[in-house]
Design an enzyme around this catalytic site. Structure first.
Site, short mmCIF file in Angstrom:
data_model
loop_
_atom_site.label_atom_id
_atom_site.label_comp_id
_atom_site.label_asym_id
_atom_site.label_seq_id
_atom_site.Cartn_x
_atom_site.Cartn_y
_atom_site.Cartn_z
CD GLU A 167 -3.08 -0.88 0.15
OE1 GLU A 167 -3.10 0.19 -0.50
OE2 GLU A 167 -3.93 -1.77 0.00
NE ARG A 171 -3.82 2.99 -0.48
CZ ARG A 171 -5.01 2.93 0.08
NH1 ARG A 171 -5.64 4.05 0.41
NH2 ARG A 171 -5.60 1.78 0.33
CD GLU A 434 -11.01 -1.81 -8.08
OE1 GLU A 434 -9.99 -1.55 -7.40
OE2 GLU A 434 -12.18 -1.59 -7.67
#
Length: 540
Positions: A167, A171, A434
Site C-alpha cells: 500500500e 499510494r 475498478e
C-alpha cells in the site's frame, strides 16, 4: 561608491524588485494567476529543463515533461459539462478532507474527522500524496501547491511504525513519482527515493520475496498472520515493478531494479499448477502456499504489472510480455466461464475446483484485456477485445442489479443468481474504481458511447447515495432501500475513481496511453523510452 556600497545597492535594488513583483502578483485576479501558471507550464513543456539538485546523492537528471499532462476542453458541450461536474466532485472531496482531516491519512465524512487504517501505521498524509496527480491533471493548481508544500514540510518517513509495503508503494511512492513527472518539482523525486530506500529491508528474506509488513525505523519485516503458512501475497510482492524501475531510473541505483527482477527469477523457477500462479508464496522456502488462484483480491495487480512492465519499457521487456500472455492463457483456459444468462466472468480457482464468484477488484481485468490486446501473440486480438467488452458488461450488470446502482464487493453466479452478492459481507461498496477504470480503457479503444453512459450512471449514484455533508462515504449495503454510510472517504476515491471518471470524459490526448502507464493506484508514470535509459550504479 566602494565595492561594499555597490553590493549593498544591488541587494537593495533586487529586494525592491522582488517586492514589486510580489505586490503585482497579489493584485492580480485569480483567473490571471491561473493563466500565468498555465503559461509557465507550457513554456516548460516546450523547452524541457534540467534539474541540478544533488540532495541525497541523487544524480543530475534531465526533466522533460511527457506529452498530455493536461488536456483540452472536450469539444462536445455535454461531455465538457460532465467533466466539469466530476472536477466539482474532486473539489468537494478535497475541500472537506482539508477542512476536517488535513494531514491525516483519510477523512471520515460523516463524523467529520480524520481516519487511518492499520495499512499505514503512524505514517501520515495518504490522501494528500494520493491526490497530487489528480489535482494537477484537473488543473487545480492552488490545491496542488498546498499539497506540495505539505509534502515538503510535513511528509516524514522517519517514524517507528509498521506499514504495508504494497500500500505504501502504490499510494506514496507511486503518488510521489507521478507528481514529479507531471510537475518537475524536485521535492517529489527526493521523497520518492527516500521512501524507496526505506522499503528495501522488506526484501531481506532468504528468497528475496519481500515481507508484506515492514517497520520503517527498524527494518524488521513480517507477513500478515492470516496469510497461508506465513506466505507473502502475489498481488503485493508482484506490484512493485513499475515504481521500483522508475526509482532506479531517477536515483541511478540499480538496487531497486535488481530487487523486482529477482522476484521474476524466483517465479520462473517454480512449477505452476496448470500454468496458474497461486496467491501465496513462502518467502523463506520459495514454495507455493495453498493453491488458491484469483484475478481479484490477492492476485489482481500481479497480472496487471506484467503487462504494464512491458508497455512501460517501450515494449523492450520481452520477459514481462511472455509471462503476461502465458498467465492469461492459463486464466482463460481454467477460470473464465459464461453464466446461464450469457455473462462472462472470471471465477476463483481453488486446487482445481472453481468458486463461481467474481470480486469488484476483478473488474479491472476488462481494461487490462483491452490494454494488452494489440500485443496478443497470433490472431487473438479480437478475442481479447471481446473478452474486455464482456467483462465490462458483467461488471455493469453487477451495478444495475443493486438498489443503489453501485456495485457490491463481490458477486456470484450460482444457485440461479447472476452477478448478485448473496452474502451480507459482500454487499458493501467502498468507492472502488475498478469498474470505472475498465470503462475508461474501453472508451479509449472503442469510443462506444455506452461506456460514457455507464460512467455517468455511476456519477449520479455517487452524488445521490455517497455524498454527505462532509465528503463522500462508502456504503454498507448496496441492495438496501436507503444508504447506510461506512463513514470513510478512501484516499483511492480521489486518486483513482474520480481520476478515471475525469479521463473517461476527457479527450484521448489527455494522458495518452502511448506515453503513460497507470500504476495500480491510477498514478500515471511515463514510458521509459529505450534511448533514455540511464546507466545505473549498484549502490544502496
Amino acid at each position: 561608491m566602494g565595492i561594499d556600497e555597490r553590493k549593498l545597492f544591488k541587494i537593495r535594488e533586487d529586494h525592491e524588485k522582488v517586492l514589486r513583483e510580489a505586490i503585482d502578483r497579489l493584485q492580480k485576479q485569480p483567473d490571471e494567476i491561473r493563466r500565468d501558471i498555465t503559461s509557465e507550464k507550457e513554456k516548460v513543456a516546450g523547452a524541457g529543463f534540467r534539474k541540478r539538485g544533488t540532495v541525497n546523492n541523487l544524480p543530475v537528471v534531465e526533466y522533460l515533461r511527457p506529452p498530455g499532462t493536461t488536456g483540452h476542453e472536450p469539444s462536445d458541450r455535454d461531455t465538457a459539462e460532465k467533466r466539469a461536474k466530476i472536477k466539482e466532485m474532486m473539489q468537494f472531496a478535497w475541500e472537506n478532507y482539508k477542512r476536517y482531516a488535513w494531514g491525516c491519512n483519510e477523512l471520515r465524512p460523516v463524523s467529520k474527522q480524520g481516519h487511518s487504517s492499520n495499512l499505514f501505521g503512524s505514517l501520515q498524509g495518504a490522501t494528500i500524496v494520493d491526490s497530487l496527480d489528480t489535482l494537477y491533471i484537473m488543473e487545480m493548481y492552488e490545491e496542488f501547491e498546498a499539497a506540495a508544500e505539505w509534502v515538503q514540510t510535513h511528509l516524514d518517513f522517519n517514524v517507528n511504525t509498521e506499514v504495508s509495503v504494497f500500500e505504501v508503494n502504490i499510494r506514496f511512492v507511486g503518488g510521489l513519482l507521478s507528481a514529479y513527472y507531471l510537475s518537475g518539482k524536485e521535492v517529489f523525486r527526493r521523497k520518492a527515493v527516500e521512501l524507496g530506500l526505506k522499503l528495501l529491508p522488506a526484501f531481506n528474506t532468504p528468497s528475496g520475496i519481500p515481507w508484506a509488513l515492514l517497520n520503517l525505523s527498524s527494518g524488521v519485516g513480517r507477513n500478515w498472520p492470516w496469510a497461508s503458512g506465513g506466505s507473502s501475497i502475489l498481488a503485493e510482492y508482484g506490484t512493485l515493478h513499475l515504481e521500483f524501475m522508475h526509482l532506479s531510473k531517477l536515483s541511478g541505483r540499480a538496487v531497486f531494479a535488481q530487487k523486482v527482477l529477482n522476484i521474476r527469477k524466483v517465479l520462473n523457477h517454480l512449477d505452476k499448477p496448470r500454468g496458474l500462479y497461486p496467491n501465496y508464496l513462502n518467502p523463506s522456502s520459495a514454495q507455493w502456499g495453498q493453491h488458491h488462484v484469483s484475478v481479484g483480491g490477492l492476485g489482481d495487480s500481479f497480472y496487471e504489472y506484467l503487462l504494464k512492465a512491458w508497455l512501460m519499457s517501450d515494449k523492450a521487456d520481452e520477459e514481462g510480455k511472455k509471462l503476461y500472455f502465458d498467465a492469461l492463457q492459463a486464466i482463460e483456459s481454467n477460470m473464465i466461464r459464461k453464466s446461464r444468462g450469457g455473462l462472462t466472468y472470471i471465477a476463483e480457482w481453488k486446487g482445481g475446483l472453481l468458486e463461481h464468484k467474481m470480486g469488484h477488484l476483478t473488474c479491472f481485468a476488462g481494461g487490462m484485456f483491452a490494454l494488452g490486446a494489440d500485443g496478443v501473440p497470433g490472431d487473438r486480438r479480437d478475442r481479447h477485445m471481446e473478452l474486455a467488452a464482456e467483462i465490462a458488461r458483467t461488471c455493469h450488470e453487477s451495478y444495475a442489479h443493486t438498489h443503489l446502482k453501485l456495485g457490491p464487493e463481490a458477486f456470484r453466479f450460482d444457485g440461479g443468481v447472476e452477478a448478485i452478492a448473496t452474502r451480507q459481507n459482500e454487499k458493501y461498496f467502498i468507492l472502488r474504481p475498478e469498474v470505472i477504470e475498465t470503462y475508461m480503457y474501453l472508451w479509449r479503444f472503442t469510443h462506444d458511447p455506452k461506456y460514457r453512459q455507464w460512467g455517468w450512471e455511476v456519477v449520479q449514484a455517487l452524488e445521490q447515495h455517497c455524498k454527505v455533508e462532509g465528503g463522500y462515504s462508502g456504503l454498507r449495503d448496496v441492495y438496501a432501500d436507503r444508504p447506510s454510510h461506512d463513514d470513510v472517504q478512501q484516499s483511492f476515491f480521489l486518486a483513482e475513481t474520480l481520476k478515471y471518471l475525469y479521463l473517461l470524459f476527457s479527450e484521448d490526448e489527455h494522458l495518452p496511453l502511448e506515453h503513460w502507464v497507470f500504476n495500480t493506484e491510477a498514478h500515471p508514470l511515463p514510458v521509459i523510452r529505450r534511448e533514455h535509459t540511464t546507466k545505473l550504479h549498484p549502490q544502496q
